[in-house]
Scaffold this motif. Structure first.
Motif, PDB file in Angstrom:
ATOM      1  N   ASP A  22       0.824  -1.394   0.204  1.00 25.33           N
ATOM      2  CA  ASP A  22      -0.042   0.023   0.045  1.00 25.33           C
ATOM      3  C   ASP A  22       0.681   1.216  -0.185  1.00 25.33           C
ATOM      4  O   ASP A  22       0.247   2.376  -0.423  1.00 25.33           O
ATOM      5  N   ARG A  65      -1.730   6.926   3.074  1.00 22.48           N
ATOM      6  CA  ARG A  65      -0.536   6.857   1.854  1.00 22.48           C
ATOM      7  C   ARG A  65       0.347   7.770   1.985  1.00 22.48           C
ATOM      8  O   ARG A  65       0.025   9.004   2.320  1.00 22.48           O
ATOM      9  N   HIS A  89      -5.988  -0.462  -6.457  1.00 15.22           N
ATOM     10  CA  HIS A  89      -6.220  -1.483  -5.386  1.00 15.22           C
ATOM     11  C   HIS A  89      -7.479  -2.027  -5.685  1.00 15.22           C
ATOM     12  O   HIS A  89      -8.496  -2.200  -4.680  1.00 15.22           O
ATOM     13  N   HIS A 198       1.076  -5.147   6.274  1.00 17.71           N
ATOM     14  CA  HIS A 198       0.809  -3.708   5.846  1.00 17.71           C
ATOM     15  C   HIS A 198       1.424  -3.216   7.109  1.00 17.71           C
ATOM     16  O   HIS A 198       1.306  -3.325   8.288  1.00 17.71           O
TER      17      HIS A 198
END
Length: 280
Positions: A22, A65, A89, A198
């Motif tokens: 991500d 992000r 995504h 993540h």
């Protein structure tokens, strides 16, 4: 006749790689931890989902992000790999084929322009895919694609476009697996520990200690090759291209890699473009 088995660079029997998705702000701290202990890995980015420069996230937001500008100097310059994660995504298997192609190929194109390198790896958004998506990845030049499946073992992948991991970093067996991986063992084959997750999850669960403990325990070991996903893939593919004579005594290396092997407990290597004659 001897038993010639693959070994990683330097004759190592074990390799470790990480894969994180991500492109979020917490990647900065994760990379600091990884570098402190000599770990390497791959960061899978959605180039169509970067926030505008100057974005200020609301208080309490965890999934933040990175902007394109904030990514400068973060990944490749610290020895990491960048890879495709879908332009925006999406659930790739739910898209019409042409849109699936665009999600993969445009993300790859953007990342190559942004980072100045050839991008060949990927992690599936949400970990979902079907056979048609896999075929599209082949046409888009993707060499490997990570799923969200965990094996809890260290076997080398057999299907690199349906690539499982050893485990997620929140697996309750993480440290038990790490200890098993580092203990003396009698396996004959090369072994790979593949960790994924993540980085924002460490902030979400307030458990940075999980990756700090793992990195401190498993890092800095001479017997482990620390590599990116693509480095592992390329090495294994090169080793599989070795050409053996009918009696197994000669090995020709047609690749650009120095390739290592174990011959009945004795480590050796074949230099690029050379023939090695074994004694047994």
């Amino acid at each position: 006749m001897g038993q010639v088995l693959m070994r990683f660079p330097g004759g190592r029997q074990r390799a470790l790689t990480l894969s994180y998705d991500d492109g979020v702000e917490q990647d900065v701290k994760l990379i600091e931890i990884m570098k402190a202990h000599g770990l390497k890995g791959t960061f899978n980015l959605n180039s169509g989902a970067y926030p505008p420069e100057g974005t200020v996230f609301e208080k309490g937001r965890i999934h933040r992000r990175l902007t394109r500008e904030k990514m400068k100097g973060l990944y490749l310059e610290n020895g990491m790999e960048v890879a495709v994660h879908g332009l925006t995504h999406p659930f790739l298997q739910e898209l019409p084929p042409i849109l699936c192609v665009q999600e993969v190929l445009k993300d790859r194109e953007n990342l190559e322009e942004q980072f100045g390198c050839i991008v060949r790896g990927m992690a599936y958004p949400f970990g979902t895919y079907d056979d048609e998506v896999v075929e599209i990845l082949k046409e888009c030049g993707i060499a490997y694609a990570r799923t969200v499946q965990s094996t809890r073992n260290f076997d080398l992948p057999r299907d690199w476009l349906r690539l499982p991991a050893t485990c997620h970093h929140n697996d309750p067996e993480l440290m038990a697996l790490a200890r098993r991986f580092t203990e003396p063992f009698h396996w004959t084959t090369a072994q790979l520990f593949y960790l994924w997750g993540h980085s924002y999850e460490f902030e979400e669960r307030d458990n940075w200690k999980v990756i700090e403990e793992f990195a401190e325990f498993i890092g800095g070991r001479e017997e482990i090759w620390y590599a990116t996903n693509l480095e592992v893939y390329d090495y294994v593919q090169a080793w599989n291209r070795l050409i053996f004579s009918a009696d197994g005594r000669q090995i020709f290396n047609p690749t650009a890699f120095e390739l290592f092997y174990d011959d009945c407990g004795k480590t050796g290597s074949v230099e690029p473009g050379k023939v090695k004659v074994l004694e047994f």
